[in-house]
Design a protein around this motif. Structure first.
Motif, PDB file in Angstrom:
ATOM      1  N   GLY A  97       0.759  -1.267   0.182  1.00  0.00           N
ATOM      2  CA  GLY A  97      -0.020   0.120   0.151  1.00  0.00           C
ATOM      3  C   GLY A  97       0.854   1.405  -0.149  1.00  0.00           C
ATOM      4  N   VAL A  98       2.210   1.095  -0.209  1.00  0.00           N
ATOM      5  CA  VAL A  98       3.044   2.351  -0.282  1.00  0.00           C
ATOM      6  C   VAL A  98       3.653   2.598  -1.639  1.00  0.00           C
ATOM      7  CG1 VAL A  98       4.944   3.448   0.781  1.00  0.00           C
ATOM      8  CG2 VAL A  98       3.205   2.183   2.288  1.00  0.00           C
ATOM      9  N   LEU A  99       3.585   3.493  -2.357  1.00  0.00           N
ATOM     10  CA  LEU A  99       4.424   3.630  -3.718  1.00  0.00           C
ATOM     11  C   LEU A  99       5.759   4.284  -3.220  1.00  0.00           C
ATOM     12  CD1 LEU A  99       4.549   4.070  -6.623  1.00  0.00           C
ATOM     13  CD2 LEU A  99       3.794   6.383  -6.446  1.00  0.00           C
ATOM     14  N   ILE A 100       6.577   3.423  -3.555  1.00  0.00           N
ATOM     15  CA  ILE A 100       8.142   3.821  -3.517  1.00  0.00           C
ATOM     16  C   ILE A 100       8.715   4.324  -4.958  1.00  0.00           C
ATOM     17  CG2 ILE A 100      10.319   3.269  -2.695  1.00  0.00           C
ATOM     18  CD1 ILE A 100       8.910   0.666  -1.259  1.00  0.00           C
ATOM     19  N   ALA A 101       9.149   5.662  -4.855  1.00  0.00           N
ATOM     20  CA  ALA A 101       9.629   6.215  -6.068  1.00  0.00           C
ATOM     21  C   ALA A 101      11.082   6.837  -5.671  1.00  0.00           C
ATOM     22  CB  ALA A 101       9.051   7.413  -6.375  1.00  0.00           C
ATOM     23  N   GLN A 102      12.121   6.395  -6.846  1.00  0.00           N
ATOM     24  CA  GLN A 102      13.381   6.751  -6.623  1.00  0.00           C
ATOM     25  C   GLN A 102      13.772   7.716  -7.715  1.00  0.00           C
ATOM     26  OE1 GLN A 102      15.527   3.206  -6.180  1.00  0.00           O
ATOM     27  NE2 GLN A 102      14.903   2.728  -3.931  1.00  0.00           N
ATOM     28  N   GLY A 103      14.365   8.802  -7.416  1.00  0.00           N
ATOM     29  CA  GLY A 103      14.598   9.601  -8.700  1.00  0.00           C
ATOM     30  C   GLY A 103      14.285  11.001  -8.434  1.00  0.00           C
ATOM     31  N   ASN A 104      14.269  12.043  -9.356  1.00  0.00           N
ATOM     32  CA  ASN A 104      14.115  13.305  -9.181  1.00  0.00           C
ATOM     33  C   ASN A 104      13.105  13.760  -9.924  1.00  0.00           C
ATOM     34  OD1 ASN A 104      15.986  13.634  -6.940  1.00  0.00           O
ATOM     35  ND2 ASN A 104      17.576  13.236  -8.688  1.00  0.00           N
ATOM     36  N   GLY A 105      12.114  14.755  -9.560  1.00  0.00           N
ATOM     37  CA  GLY A 105      11.236  14.933 -10.631  1.00  0.00           C
ATOM     38  C   GLY A 105       9.828  14.995  -9.944  1.00  0.00           C
ATOM     39  N   ASN A 129       1.897   7.271   0.663  1.00  0.00           N
ATOM     40  CA  ASN A 129       0.796   6.192   0.993  1.00  0.00           C
ATOM     41  C   ASN A 129      -0.281   6.426   0.373  1.00  0.00           C
ATOM     42  OD1 ASN A 129      -1.209   4.844   2.623  1.00  0.00           O
ATOM     43  ND2 ASN A 129      -0.440   5.645   4.707  1.00  0.00           N
ATOM     44  N   LEU A 130      -0.767   5.138  -0.148  1.00  0.00           N
ATOM     45  CA  LEU A 130      -1.733   5.179  -1.033  1.00  0.00           C
ATOM     46  C   LEU A 130      -3.103   4.948  -0.572  1.00  0.00           C
ATOM     47  CD1 LEU A 130       0.022   2.907  -3.677  1.00  0.00           C
ATOM     48  CD2 LEU A 130      -0.342   5.405  -4.031  1.00  0.00           C
ATOM     49  N   SER A 131      -3.309   5.064   0.632  1.00  0.00           N
ATOM     50  CA  SER A 131      -4.443   4.431   1.427  1.00  0.00           C
ATOM     51  C   SER A 131      -5.607   5.752   1.144  1.00  0.00           C
ATOM     52  CB  SER A 131      -4.313   4.611   3.208  1.00  0.00           C
ATOM     53  OG  SER A 131      -3.926   5.943   3.488  1.00  0.00           O
ATOM     54  N   LYS A 132      -5.505   6.902   0.710  1.00  0.00           N
ATOM     55  CA  LYS A 132      -6.375   7.744   0.682  1.00  0.00           C
ATOM     56  C   LYS A 132      -7.094   7.637  -0.832  1.00  0.00           C
ATOM     57  CE  LYS A 132      -3.563  11.501  -1.627  1.00  0.00           C
ATOM     58  NZ  LYS A 132      -3.311  13.020  -1.406  1.00  0.00           N
ATOM     59  N   TYR A 133      -6.479   6.932  -1.632  1.00  0.00           N
ATOM     60  CA  TYR A 133      -6.797   6.525  -2.963  1.00  0.00           C
ATOM     61  C   TYR A 133      -8.155   5.394  -2.979  1.00  0.00           C
ATOM     62  CZ  TYR A 133      -2.994   9.344  -4.598  1.00  0.00           C
ATOM     63  OH  TYR A 133      -2.225  10.545  -4.725  1.00  0.00           O
ATOM     64  N   ALA A 134      -9.184   5.580  -3.782  1.00  0.00           N
ATOM     65  CA  ALA A 134     -10.286   4.859  -3.828  1.00  0.00           C
ATOM     66  C   ALA A 134      -9.575   3.420  -4.691  1.00  0.00           C
ATOM     67  CB  ALA A 134     -11.359   5.357  -4.677  1.00  0.00           C
ATOM     68  N   SER A 135     -10.390   2.580  -4.500  1.00  0.00           N
ATOM     69  CA  SER A 135     -10.020   0.963  -5.236  1.00  0.00           C
ATOM     70  C   SER A 135     -10.122   1.335  -6.726  1.00  0.00           C
ATOM     71  CB  SER A 135     -11.051   0.182  -4.974  1.00  0.00           C
ATOM     72  OG  SER A 135     -10.986  -0.249  -3.423  1.00  0.00           O
ATOM     73  N   GLY A 136      -9.187   0.899  -7.357  1.00  0.00           N
ATOM     74  CA  GLY A 136      -9.258   0.821  -8.688  1.00  0.00           C
ATOM     75  C   GLY A 136      -7.916   0.834  -9.505  1.00  0.00           C
ATOM     76  N   VAL A 137      -7.650   1.103 -10.586  1.00  0.00           N
ATOM     77  CA  VAL A 137      -6.411   0.721 -11.499  1.00  0.00           C
ATOM     78  C   VAL A 137      -5.968   2.360 -11.519  1.00  0.00           C
ATOM     79  CG1 VAL A 137      -5.357   0.190 -13.552  1.00  0.00           C
ATOM     80  CG2 VAL A 137      -7.209  -1.250 -12.554  1.00  0.00           C
ATOM     81  N   TYR A 138      -4.560   2.503 -11.214  1.00  0.00           N
ATOM     82  CA  TYR A 138      -3.838   3.689 -11.478  1.00  0.00           C
ATOM     83  C   TYR A 138      -2.659   3.832 -12.281  1.00  0.00           C
ATOM     84  CZ  TYR A 138      -6.985   5.240  -7.725  1.00  0.00           C
ATOM     85  OH  TYR A 138      -7.861   5.465  -6.624  1.00  0.00           O
ATOM     86  N   VAL A 139      -2.217   4.543 -13.059  1.00  0.00           N
ATOM     87  CA  VAL A 139      -0.994   4.706 -13.759  1.00  0.00           C
ATOM     88  C   VAL A 139      -0.189   5.786 -12.807  1.00  0.00           C
ATOM     89  CG1 VAL A 139      -0.107   5.551 -15.922  1.00  0.00           C
ATOM     90  CG2 VAL A 139      -2.169   4.093 -15.804  1.00  0.00           C
ATOM     91  N   VAL A 140       1.158   5.644 -12.608  1.00  0.00           N
ATOM     92  CA  VAL A 140       2.146   6.310 -12.002  1.00  0.00           C
ATOM     93  C   VAL A 140       3.124   6.618 -13.110  1.00  0.00           C
ATOM     94  CG1 VAL A 140       3.697   6.612 -10.295  1.00  0.00           C
ATOM     95  CG2 VAL A 140       1.367   5.353  -9.929  1.00  0.00           C
ATOM     96  N   ASN A 141       3.448   8.097 -13.097  1.00  0.00           N
ATOM     97  CA  ASN A 141       4.723   8.398 -14.025  1.00  0.00           C
ATOM     98  C   ASN A 141       5.561   9.257 -13.175  1.00  0.00           C
ATOM     99  OD1 ASN A 141       5.613  10.986 -15.964  1.00  0.00           O
ATOM    100  ND2 ASN A 141       5.702   9.023 -17.020  1.00  0.00           N
ATOM    101  N   GLN A 145       9.925   6.894 -16.372  1.00  0.00           N
ATOM    102  CA  GLN A 145       9.334   5.538 -15.717  1.00  0.00           C
ATOM    103  C   GLN A 145       7.847   5.562 -15.626  1.00  0.00           C
ATOM    104  OE1 GLN A 145      11.404   2.939 -14.683  1.00  0.00           O
ATOM    105  NE2 GLN A 145      12.930   3.800 -15.870  1.00  0.00           N
ATOM    106  N   THR A 146       7.197   4.656 -16.171  1.00  0.00           N
ATOM    107  CA  THR A 146       5.518   4.474 -15.761  1.00  0.00           C
ATOM    108  C   THR A 146       5.127   3.154 -15.540  1.00  0.00           C
ATOM    109  OG1 THR A 146       5.693   6.431 -17.426  1.00  0.00           O
ATOM    110  CG2 THR A 146       3.322   4.857 -17.127  1.00  0.00           C
ATOM    111  N   ILE A 147       4.254   3.074 -14.426  1.00  0.00           N
ATOM    112  CA  ILE A 147       3.816   1.729 -14.148  1.00  0.00           C
ATOM    113  C   ILE A 147       2.494   1.847 -13.904  1.00  0.00           C
ATOM    114  CG2 ILE A 147       5.894   1.041 -12.945  1.00  0.00           C
ATOM    115  CD1 ILE A 147       4.394   1.553 -10.269  1.00  0.00           C
ATOM    116  N   LYS A 148       1.574   0.657 -13.683  1.00  0.00           N
ATOM    117  CA  LYS A 148       0.156   0.795 -13.070  1.00  0.00           C
ATOM    118  C   LYS A 148       0.278   0.168 -11.891  1.00  0.00           C
ATOM    119  CE  LYS A 148      -1.336  -3.667 -14.942  1.00  0.00           C
ATOM    120  NZ  LYS A 148      -2.449  -4.200 -15.705  1.00  0.00           N
ATOM    121  N   PHE A 149      -0.935   0.206 -11.139  1.00  0.00           N
ATOM    122  CA  PHE A 149      -1.147  -0.581  -9.938  1.00  0.00           C
ATOM    123  C   PHE A 149      -2.486  -0.740  -9.734  1.00  0.00           C
ATOM    124  CE2 PHE A 149      -0.394   3.578  -7.864  1.00  0.00           C
ATOM    125  CZ  PHE A 149      -1.716   3.480  -6.977  1.00  0.00           C
TER     126      PHE A 149
END
Length: 151
Positions: A97-105, A129-141, A145-149
Motif C-alpha cells: 500500500g505504499v508507492l516507493i519512488a526513486q529519482g528526481n522530478g 501512502n496510497l490509503s487515500k486513493y479509492a479502489s481501482g487501477v492507477y497509472v504512475v509516471n 518511468q511509468t507503471i500501473k497498480f
C-alpha cells in the motif's frame, strides 16, 4: 425482464459499433482492470444472470467480467494500454500500500480514466501512502518511468 433489456442493449451497442468502421475495439472497464477486445473477434456478448457476469465470447475463447465490478463498456478505434503496462520498474514500485519512488522530478498519479489524482515532488527516495486513493487501477509516471497498480 432485466435480462431481456440488458441483452437488447448489448445487441444494439454491438450492432451500432460494427456499423461504424472507425470502431475496432470493445473496451470493458472494471474496478480492477481494463481490457480491450478486437471487434472482429467478438462472436457474442451475454449476461449470465445466475453467475452475475458479463461474458464476451470471441474466436479465441471467453472473457468474463463480474457484473458487480463493471464500470463501463465502450467502443473505440484504439486499444487501451493499461493492461499491458509494467507493474514495477527500477524507479517505481508499490509495496504493502505504499508507492516507493526513486529519482528526481514530479511524480504523477492518474486513475484509469486518465484524470490526475495526485502529484508529488520526488527527490531521492520518496514514499507515498496510497490509503487515500479509492479502489481501482492507477497509472504512475516519474520522468521516463511509468507503471500501473491496482488498489
Amino acid at each position: 425482464m432485466k435480462k431481456i433489456v440488458l441483452s437488447w442493449v448489448a445487441f444494439a451497442l454491438s450492432s451500432f459499433a460494427m456499423a461504424q468502421s472507425d470502431y475496432k475495439y470493445l473496451t470493458v472497464a472494471t474496478s480492477s482492470s481494463e481490457k480491450s477486445i478486437e471487434l472482429a473477434t467478438i462472436q457474442k456478448i451475454t449476461f449470465n444472470v445466475s453467475e452475475k457476469q458479463v461474458v464476451v465470447t470471441t474466436s479465441e475463447g471467453e472473457v468474463t467480467f463480474p457484473q458487480s465490478e463493471l464500470q463501463k463498456m465502450f467502443f473505440g478505434n484504439t486499444a487501451t494500454a493499461i493492461e499491458n503496462m509494467a507493474e514495477e520498474s527500477e524507479a517505481l514500485k508499490v509495496v504493502n500500500g505504499v508507492l516507493i519512488a526513486q529519482g528526481n522530478g514530479l511524480l504523477r498519479i492518474y486513475n484509469a480514466g486518465g484524470a490526475l489524482q495526485g502529484m508529488v515532488n520526488v527527490e531521492g527516495e520518496t514514499r507515498v501512502n496510497l490509503s487515500k486513493y479509492a479502489s481501482g487501477v492507477y497509472v504512475v509516471n516519474l520522468g521516463k518511468q511509468t507503471i500501473k497498480f491496482s488498489k
